[in-house]
Design an enzyme around this catalytic site. Structure first.
Site, mmCIF file in Angstrom:
data_model
loop_
_atom_site.group_PDB
_atom_site.id
_atom_site.type_symbol
_atom_site.label_atom_id
_atom_site.label_comp_id
_atom_site.label_asym_id
_atom_site.label_seq_id
_atom_site.Cartn_x
_atom_site.Cartn_y
_atom_site.Cartn_z
ATOM 1 N N CYS A 167 0.779 -1.218 0.036
ATOM 2 C CA CYS A 167 -0.090 0.096 0.001
ATOM 3 C C CYS A 167 0.940 1.290 0.075
ATOM 4 C CB CYS A 167 -1.110 0.055 1.445
ATOM 5 S SG CYS A 167 -1.823 1.509 1.193
ATOM 6 N N GLY A 168 1.112 1.932 -1.179
ATOM 7 C CA GLY A 168 1.875 3.042 -1.279
ATOM 8 C C GLY A 168 1.337 4.160 -0.552
ATOM 9 N N HIS A 169 0.022 4.628 -0.477
ATOM 10 C CA HIS A 169 -0.460 5.555 0.517
ATOM 11 C C HIS A 169 -0.023 5.481 1.888
ATOM 12 C CE1 HIS A 169 -4.117 3.852 2.172
ATOM 13 N NE2 HIS A 169 -3.900 4.714 2.973
ATOM 14 N N GLY A 175 -0.659 4.156 -4.558
ATOM 15 C CA GLY A 175 0.802 3.888 -4.893
ATOM 16 C C GLY A 175 1.266 2.750 -5.504
ATOM 17 N N SER A 176 0.767 1.738 -5.122
ATOM 18 C CA SER A 176 1.016 0.564 -5.729
ATOM 19 C C SER A 176 0.699 0.278 -6.974
ATOM 20 C CB SER A 176 0.485 -0.820 -4.859
ATOM 21 O OG SER A 176 -0.878 -0.456 -4.847
#
Length: 355
Positions: free
Chosen positions: A108-110, A276-277
């Site tokens: 999870c990018g965020h 993000g991903s």
């Protein structure tokens, strides 16, 4: 004129938690509008030698706490959270387990952008002027987060994702009610089906007015792809071998971004940020197509109008795939602190889910 009751209201402001009740403390944040509930105290210890083992232990023993914190009445259908753990080894700073309405995601990018921001703001690391490197062990692998600090203020946050690669380009699937859909399949810490609206005849606009229809069509496509694509397999980890969501792509209506990206993941959860991903997987796709060279940036807009900047940091190989290491930049903010209380006699203590 004051009253005794009102005087009590002003003076008795702390809830005394009875013995046998459960209290969990969190810091809540958002990245580009996407929530993150950071669990900092009160969650039981997760056993396991590495992050994937701890994630399995959490799922087996404490999944009711995930639903308590993600579902109503404490959360909502689109809530997101994380648990912080020890790192996998002495080279890492900490581990992270991601939580959502369906279960546990692999990347999870965020959340990485938010937790890196929080690590600096809370002085969990020894903050220095300039670039601060934070090594985070996610289920998909180690993520390098970089926080730039100038005059004690955060001026930029970005992360370098795990090896990201393309599984298929321009694959087609028949979806009942939608017809033939053309999509790309890529991995950016988790697998997504990427649907470019310019290549498909879907009656869909990527705005908040079409929110319900976005969810409906995305889930139809996800389930059709899952039924068709038996080759969604991670090169090394069976726990990562699944389709996480659908991402729709369209031109941005503004000049602040190159395009728009709306992700529907888990059980119909719509990402408020550009994902993000998902952006990481897109960097692999655009590089594979020859549309992005190393270091070239792309601004990707979300359904809320927030923007992530993505680029290919470097190329590599991974499990037989030509892969890239993407770099994604965004901003996160603290929204509050909470002490959630779970009364064992509450019939809704484990939460409920409405969509």
């Amino acid at each position: 004129m004051m009253s005794k009751v009102y005087d009590n209201i002003l003076s008795k402001t702390k809830v005394e938690i009875p013995k046998g009740w459960h209290a969990i403390r969190t810091i809540d944040m958002h990245t580009g509008g996407e929530p993150l509930r950071v669990i900092i105290d009160g969650f039981p210890e997760l056993k396991g030698e590495h992050i994937l083992a701890r994630r399995r232990f959490c799922k087996e023993h404490y999944d009711h706490l995930r639903t308590s914190l993600m579902f109503e009445p404490r959360g909502h259908a689109d809530m997101y959270g994380c648990i912080l753990t020890p790192p996998n080894d002495a080279e890492g700073d900490f581990g992270i387990i991601f939580l959502h309405n369906e279960g546990y995601s692999t990347m999870c990018g965020h959340a990485v952008i938010a937790i890196a921001t929080l690590a600096v703001q809370m002085n969990w690391i020894d903050v220095q002027e300039g670039e601060n490197l934070i090594k985070i062990d996610a289920p998909c692998g180690r993520i390098d987060a970089l926080v730039d600090v100038e005059n004690d203020q955060i001026t930029g946050v970005r992360f370098r994702c795990v090896e990201s690669f393309v599984l298929a380009l321009d694959r087609k699937v028949q979806v009942e009610g939608l017809g033939e859909i053309t999509y790309d399949l890529a991995y950016g810490g988790t697998y997504y089906a990427y649907v470019d609206l310019s290549k498909n005849s879907l009656d869909l606009k990527l705005d908040t007015q079409h929110y319900s229809e976005i969810i409906k069509q995305a889930m139809q496509i996800k389930h059709a792809v899952m039924a068709q694509d038996v080759d969604i397999v991670h090169p090394f980890e069976s726990d990562l071998s699944f389709l996480y969501g659908t991402i729709f792509i369209d031109p941005s209506p503004t000049d602040k971004a190159d395009n728009k990206n709306v992700c529907v993941f888990a059980e119909g959860e719509v990402d408020r940020c550009p994902t993000g991903s998902g952006v990481s997987g897109r960097m692999a796709i655009h590089h594979k197509r020859g549309e992005l060279v190393i270091g070239e940036t792309m601004n990707v807009e979300s359904i809320t109008g927030s923007v992530f900047e993505g680029k290919v940091y470097r190329t590599t190989s991974y499990g037989g795939f030509d892969a890239v290491i993407p770099e994604v930049k965004g901003s996160a903010f603290i929204t509050g602190e909470h002490t959630f209380i779970i009364d064992p006699s509450d019939p809704m203590r484990n939460g409920f889910f409405l969509r």
